[in-house]
Design a protein around this motif. Structure first.
Motif, PDB file in Angstrom:
ATOM      1  N   GLU A   1       0.840  -1.298  -0.116  1.00 33.41           N
ATOM      2  CA  GLU A   1       0.098   0.088  -0.218  1.00 33.41           C
ATOM      3  C   GLU A   1       1.015   1.239   0.068  1.00 33.41           C
ATOM      4  N   GLU A   2       1.824   1.144   0.908  1.00 29.64           N
ATOM      5  CA  GLU A   2       2.871   2.264   0.864  1.00 29.64           C
ATOM      6  C   GLU A   2       3.542   2.505  -0.568  1.00 29.64           C
ATOM      7  N   TYR A   3       3.951   1.261  -0.943  1.00 33.00           N
ATOM      8  CA  TYR A   3       4.578   1.525  -2.412  1.00 33.00           C
ATOM      9  C   TYR A   3       3.759   2.233  -3.371  1.00 33.00           C
ATOM     10  N   VAL A   4       2.584   1.661  -3.554  1.00 34.01           N
ATOM     11  CA  VAL A   4       1.553   2.099  -4.563  1.00 34.01           C
ATOM     12  C   VAL A   4       1.207   3.710  -4.326  1.00 34.01           C
ATOM     13  N   ALA A   5       1.029   4.046  -2.990  1.00 25.45           N
ATOM     14  CA  ALA A   5       0.923   5.414  -2.672  1.00 25.45           C
ATOM     15  C   ALA A   5       2.269   6.280  -3.122  1.00 25.45           C
ATOM     16  N   ASN A   6       3.362   5.823  -2.840  1.00 27.11           N
ATOM     17  CA  ASN A   6       4.556   6.401  -3.243  1.00 27.11           C
ATOM     18  C   ASN A   6       4.584   6.568  -4.759  1.00 27.11           C
ATOM     19  N   GLU A   7       4.398   5.548  -5.536  1.00 26.33           N
ATOM     20  CA  GLU A   7       4.345   5.544  -6.850  1.00 26.33           C
ATOM     21  C   GLU A   7       3.259   6.517  -7.409  1.00 26.33           C
ATOM     22  N   ILE A   8       2.138   6.547  -6.916  1.00 24.43           N
ATOM     23  CA  ILE A   8       0.910   7.508  -7.216  1.00 24.43           C
ATOM     24  C   ILE A   8       1.637   9.013  -6.976  1.00 24.43           C
ATOM     25  N   GLU A   9       2.232   9.042  -5.834  1.00 24.23           N
ATOM     26  CA  GLU A   9       2.662  10.705  -5.399  1.00 24.23           C
ATOM     27  C   GLU A   9       3.751  11.157  -6.390  1.00 24.23           C
ATOM     28  N   ALA A  10       4.744   9.928  -6.681  1.00 24.86           N
ATOM     29  CA  ALA A  10       5.863  10.216  -7.550  1.00 24.86           C
ATOM     30  C   ALA A  10       5.251  10.511  -9.034  1.00 24.86           C
ATOM     31  N   ALA A  11       4.328   9.778  -9.381  1.00 26.02           N
ATOM     32  CA  ALA A  11       3.649  10.002 -10.860  1.00 26.02           C
ATOM     33  C   ALA A  11       3.139  11.496 -10.867  1.00 26.02           C
TER      34      ALA A  11
ATOM     35  N   GLU B   1       5.539  18.507 -12.547  1.00 24.73           N
ATOM     36  CA  GLU B   1       6.603  18.923 -13.192  1.00 24.73           C
ATOM     37  C   GLU B   1       6.689  19.096 -14.716  1.00 24.73           C
ATOM     38  N   ALA B   2       6.282  18.069 -15.396  1.00 22.80           N
ATOM     39  CA  ALA B   2       5.774  17.992 -16.828  1.00 22.80           C
ATOM     40  C   ALA B   2       5.187  19.308 -17.374  1.00 22.80           C
ATOM     41  N   GLU B   3       4.102  19.427 -16.609  1.00 23.30           N
ATOM     42  CA  GLU B   3       2.952  20.517 -16.838  1.00 23.30           C
ATOM     43  C   GLU B   3       3.876  21.602 -16.582  1.00 23.30           C
ATOM     44  N   LYS B   4       4.488  21.915 -15.722  1.00 22.41           N
ATOM     45  CA  LYS B   4       5.300  23.157 -15.492  1.00 22.41           C
ATOM     46  C   LYS B   4       6.452  23.547 -16.561  1.00 22.41           C
ATOM     47  N   ALA B   5       7.329  22.158 -17.098  1.00 25.20           N
ATOM     48  CA  ALA B   5       8.187  22.331 -18.156  1.00 25.20           C
ATOM     49  C   ALA B   5       7.367  22.574 -19.412  1.00 25.20           C
ATOM     50  N   SER B   6       6.460  22.196 -19.626  1.00 23.31           N
ATOM     51  CA  SER B   6       5.692  22.505 -20.800  1.00 23.31           C
ATOM     52  C   SER B   6       5.302  23.904 -20.804  1.00 23.31           C
ATOM     53  N   LYS B   7       4.676  24.475 -19.566  1.00 23.75           N
ATOM     54  CA  LYS B   7       4.343  25.822 -19.681  1.00 23.75           C
ATOM     55  C   LYS B   7       5.385  26.594 -19.875  1.00 23.75           C
ATOM     56  N   GLU B   8       6.654  26.363 -19.164  1.00 24.71           N
ATOM     57  CA  GLU B   8       7.928  27.080 -19.357  1.00 24.71           C
ATOM     58  C   GLU B   8       8.380  27.157 -20.991  1.00 24.71           C
ATOM     59  N   ALA B   9       8.268  26.104 -21.674  1.00 22.63           N
ATOM     60  CA  ALA B   9       8.692  25.859 -22.771  1.00 22.63           C
ATOM     61  C   ALA B   9       7.625  26.654 -24.006  1.00 22.63           C
ATOM     62  N   VAL B  10       6.527  26.533 -23.543  1.00 21.28           N
ATOM     63  CA  VAL B  10       5.551  27.466 -24.231  1.00 21.28           C
ATOM     64  C   VAL B  10       5.738  28.816 -24.141  1.00 21.28           C
ATOM     65  N   GLU B  11       6.190  29.430 -23.087  1.00 21.71           N
ATOM     66  CA  GLU B  11       6.451  30.712 -22.697  1.00 21.71           C
ATOM     67  C   GLU B  11       7.769  31.049 -23.329  1.00 21.71           C
ATOM     68  N   GLN B  12       8.760  30.164 -23.085  1.00 23.14           N
ATOM     69  CA  GLN B  12      10.085  30.414 -23.800  1.00 23.14           C
ATOM     70  C   GLN B  12      10.129  30.648 -25.438  1.00 23.14           C
ATOM     71  N   LEU B  13       9.036  29.702 -25.851  1.00 27.19           N
ATOM     72  CA  LEU B  13       8.849  29.863 -27.411  1.00 27.19           C
ATOM     73  C   LEU B  13       8.125  31.043 -27.914  1.00 27.19           C
ATOM     74  N   GLN B  14       7.225  31.357 -27.151  1.00 27.45           N
ATOM     75  CA  GLN B  14       6.470  32.728 -27.223  1.00 27.45           C
ATOM     76  C   GLN B  14       7.526  33.977 -27.131  1.00 27.45           C
ATOM     77  N   GLN B  15       8.212  33.753 -26.100  1.00 25.22           N
ATOM     78  CA  GLN B  15       9.112  35.023 -26.255  1.00 25.22           C
ATOM     79  C   GLN B  15      10.316  34.973 -27.318  1.00 25.22           C
ATOM     80  N   THR B  16      10.675  33.688 -27.613  1.00 18.13           N
ATOM     81  CA  THR B  16      11.627  33.607 -28.762  1.00 18.13           C
ATOM     82  C   THR B  16      11.086  34.072 -30.197  1.00 18.13           C
ATOM     83  N   ARG B  17       9.744  33.758 -30.329  1.00 14.45           N
ATOM     84  CA  ARG B  17       8.954  34.214 -31.394  1.00 14.45           C
ATOM     85  C   ARG B  17       8.858  35.855 -31.410  1.00 14.45           C
ATOM     86  N   GLN B  18       8.650  36.262 -30.232  1.00 15.13           N
ATOM     87  CA  GLN B  18       8.813  38.034 -29.970  1.00 15.13           C
ATOM     88  C   GLN B  18      10.132  38.494 -30.408  1.00 15.13           C
ATOM     89  N   GLU B  19      10.929  37.844 -29.970  1.00 17.11           N
ATOM     90  CA  GLU B  19      12.306  38.419 -30.218  1.00 17.11           C
ATOM     91  C   GLU B  19      12.571  38.040 -31.596  1.00 17.11           C
TER      92      GLU B  19
END
Length: 154
Positions: free
Chosen positions: A31-41, A47-65
């Motif tokens: 049960e602890e292993y499954v909970a840890n795996e769910i928490e890690a996922a 983190e993936a969503e955050k990285a995706s947002k940062e990538a989109v913002e950086q791409l938009q900034q690069t386009r503006q530049e």
């Protein structure tokens, strides 16, 4: 039946003493292993969503530049074009003025030369007239010669 009941109670006691604890420990660990795996996922997804947002913002900034660089280059090209056109107009005006001055100088020289020739021809005619008395026919002839000489010298 009593014996069965006794064996059943003994079996429950033995299972609870030897098997129930390890099974429960194993289930708790699972049960602890499954909970840890769910928490890690969940953390990975965040983190993936955050990285995706940062990538989109950086791409938009690069386009503006990039758009700003293109706009700056376009403006620089227009300014350079205007400078070249203005410089060419100045140069053309300068050349035109120099040519007009040269034409005027040549014209003045030609007029002066023509005046000098007219004066010398007038003196020549006057000297011929003085040397001899001429008739009307001779006078017409001298005038025609004078006009012919002026026409040839021009």
């Amino acid at each position: 039946m009593l014996v069965m009941l006794l064996f059943f109670i003994l079996l429950i006691y033995l299972v609870s003493k030897f098997a129930w604890g390890p099974v429960m420990d194993m289930m708790q660990k699972r049960e602890e292993y499954v909970a840890n795996e769910i928490e890690a996922a969940e953390k990975s997804r965040a983190e993936a969503e955050k990285a995706s947002k940062e990538a989109v913002e950086q791409l938009q900034q690069t386009r503006q530049e990039a758009q700003q660089i293109i706009e700056d280059a376009r403006n620089a090209g227009v300014k350079q074009e205007q400078d070249i056109v203005a410089s060419a107009k100045k140069e053309a005006d300068r050349i035109k003025e120099a040519a007009q001055e040269e034409i005027q100088n040549e014209k003045d020289k030609a007029i002066q030369a023509l005046q000098d020739q007219v004066a010398s021809l007038s003196v020549l005619i006057a000297s011929k007239v003085i040397e001899k008395e001429i008739s009307a026919q001779d006078q017409d002839k001298l005038i025609e010669e004078y006009i012919k000489q002026v026409g040839e010298e021009q």
